[in-house]
Design an enzyme around this catalytic site. Structure first.
Site, PDB file in Angstrom:
ATOM      1  N   GLU A 255      -3.806   1.530  -7.578  1.00 43.77           N
ATOM      2  CA  GLU A 255      -4.214   2.698  -6.791  1.00 43.77           C
ATOM      3  C   GLU A 255      -3.283   3.866  -7.085  1.00 43.77           C
ATOM      4  O   GLU A 255      -2.214   3.972  -6.474  1.00 43.77           O
ATOM      5  CB  GLU A 255      -4.118   2.387  -5.293  1.00 43.77           C
ATOM      6  CG  GLU A 255      -4.947   1.217  -4.844  1.00 43.77           C
ATOM      7  CD  GLU A 255      -5.232   1.320  -3.344  1.00 43.77           C
ATOM      8  OE1 GLU A 255      -6.397   1.532  -3.005  1.00 43.77           O
ATOM      9  OE2 GLU A 255      -4.302   1.226  -2.538  1.00 43.77           O
TER      10      GLU A 255
ATOM     11  N   HIS B  54       0.850  -1.192   0.000  1.00 46.68           N
ATOM     12  CA  HIS B  54       0.000   0.000   0.000  1.00 46.68           C
ATOM     13  C   HIS B  54       0.889   1.247   0.000  1.00 46.68           C
ATOM     14  O   HIS B  54       1.917   1.283   0.679  1.00 46.68           O
ATOM     15  CB  HIS B  54      -0.922   0.009   1.219  1.00 46.68           C
ATOM     16  CG  HIS B  54      -1.999   1.036   1.110  1.00 46.68           C
ATOM     17  ND1 HIS B  54      -1.768   2.370   1.370  1.00 46.68           N
ATOM     18  CD2 HIS B  54      -3.285   0.951   0.709  1.00 46.68           C
ATOM     19  CE1 HIS B  54      -2.884   3.049   1.157  1.00 46.68           C
ATOM     20  NE2 HIS B  54      -3.817   2.211   0.749  1.00 46.68           N
TER      21      HIS B  54
HETATM   22  P1  PGA Z   1      -9.590   5.955  -0.285  1.00 49.42           P
HETATM   23  O1  PGA Z   1      -8.432   4.914   0.084  1.00 49.42           O
HETATM   24  O2  PGA Z   1     -10.756   5.160  -0.787  1.00 49.42           O
HETATM   25  O3  PGA Z   1      -9.885   6.663   0.994  1.00 49.42           O
HETATM   26  O4  PGA Z   1      -9.046   6.849  -1.353  1.00 49.42           O
HETATM   27  C1  PGA Z   1      -8.129   3.873  -0.773  1.00 49.42           C
HETATM   28  C2  PGA Z   1      -6.922   3.111  -0.279  1.00 49.42           C
HETATM   29  O5  PGA Z   1      -6.007   3.725   0.288  1.00 49.42           O
HETATM   30  O6  PGA Z   1      -6.848   1.908  -0.436  1.00 49.42           O
END
Ligand code: PGA
Length: 251
Positions: A171, A104
């Site tokens: 992401e 992450h």
């Molecule tokens: P968010 O976070 O939906 O608050 O943007 C997503 C993540 O960090 O996995």
């Protein structure tokens, strides 16, 4: 085709009773709620909440709630020993978690290099646990047209030896927690970069999108070809919003 919806509660305190109540309120009223074999719900929670929440799941009479799967948000890259504050994959396995997020961006920011992310993936694999492998570029990388080489580098560094993503979350860092979801053109181009790599390596993995997913944009995001689910931070903290997102995610 199975879809995935992953909640990442991060280091937030979630009122578990309220979350369950709000979640069930939606599930009970939506007659078209996806069946448990259509969408897999995973919650990556604070380990402190694990015992209580897993008991709730086990004792629930609701089939959808009963099928929620619990993951950790991080795992140590070490097997055991003098690593203050870290949690081993062995421990995760012992208490009953099924896997963990690795890579992450909030942990990469905190010092997790590509190699550390790989080591963490390896430790999960050694315990038979699953990973949710996160990748994504920052805004500078995107704007300097280096997204492709950046993503490929992250993929190559992870897919070594026997390690592979069990679920892969794309992401873009600039979309996480900002309220700015990535545009579908950007998501599409990333999906095609990732898919080309996975095909070449003969790896079969579902690709999820993460970054400001909400009740408002879920339909648009899940309609993007190649996206088989989402990883949700902020909007997963409320059981009602998470359930509404889940209700819209059927394939
Ligand atoms: P968010 O976070 O939906 O608050 O943007 C997503 C993540 O960090 O996995």
């Amino acid at each position: 085709l199975m879809k995935y919806l992953v909640a990442n509660w991060k280091m937030n305190s979630v009122d578990l009773d309220l979350w369950e109540k709000n979640f069930l309120k939606v599930i009970g009223s939506e007659k078209d709620f996806p069946k448990s074999h259509e969408v897999k719900l995973i919650i990556c929670l604070n380990l402190y909440d694990y015992q209580l929440f897993s008991k709730k799941i086990q004792s629930s009479k609701n089939q959808i709630f009963q099928n929620i799967i619990l993951y950790a948000q991080d795992v140590s890259r070490y097997k055991e020993g003098a690593h203050t504050g870290q949690i081993s994959s062995h421990y995760l396995k012992n208490i009953g978690l099924e896997g963990s997020i690795v890579g992450h961006s909030e942990l990469r920011e905190n010092g997790d290099t590509e190699n550390i992310v790989f080591q963490k993936g390896l430790k999960l694999k050694e315990q038979g646990l699953s990973n949710i492998f996160c990748i994504g570029e920052d805004l500078v990388t995107l704007e300097s047209n280096e997204k492709k080489s950046f993503l490929l580098n992250q993929l190559k560094a992870f897919c070594k030896k026997d390690v592979k993503p069990d679920l892969l979350a794309y992401e873009p860092i600039w979309a996480i927690g900002t309220g700015i979801e990535a545009d579908s053109e950007n998501i599409k181009s990333s999906v095609s970069i990732i898919n080309d790599f996975l095909e070449q390596k003969k790896i079969n993995t579902s690709i999820l999108y993460g970054g400001s997913v909400s009740v408002e944009n879920i339909l648009e995001i899940i309609a993007i070809p190649g996206i088989e689910g989402c990883l949700v931070g902020n909007s997963s903290l409320d059981g009602e919003q998470f359930a509404i997102i889940a209700s819209k995610i059927t394939g």
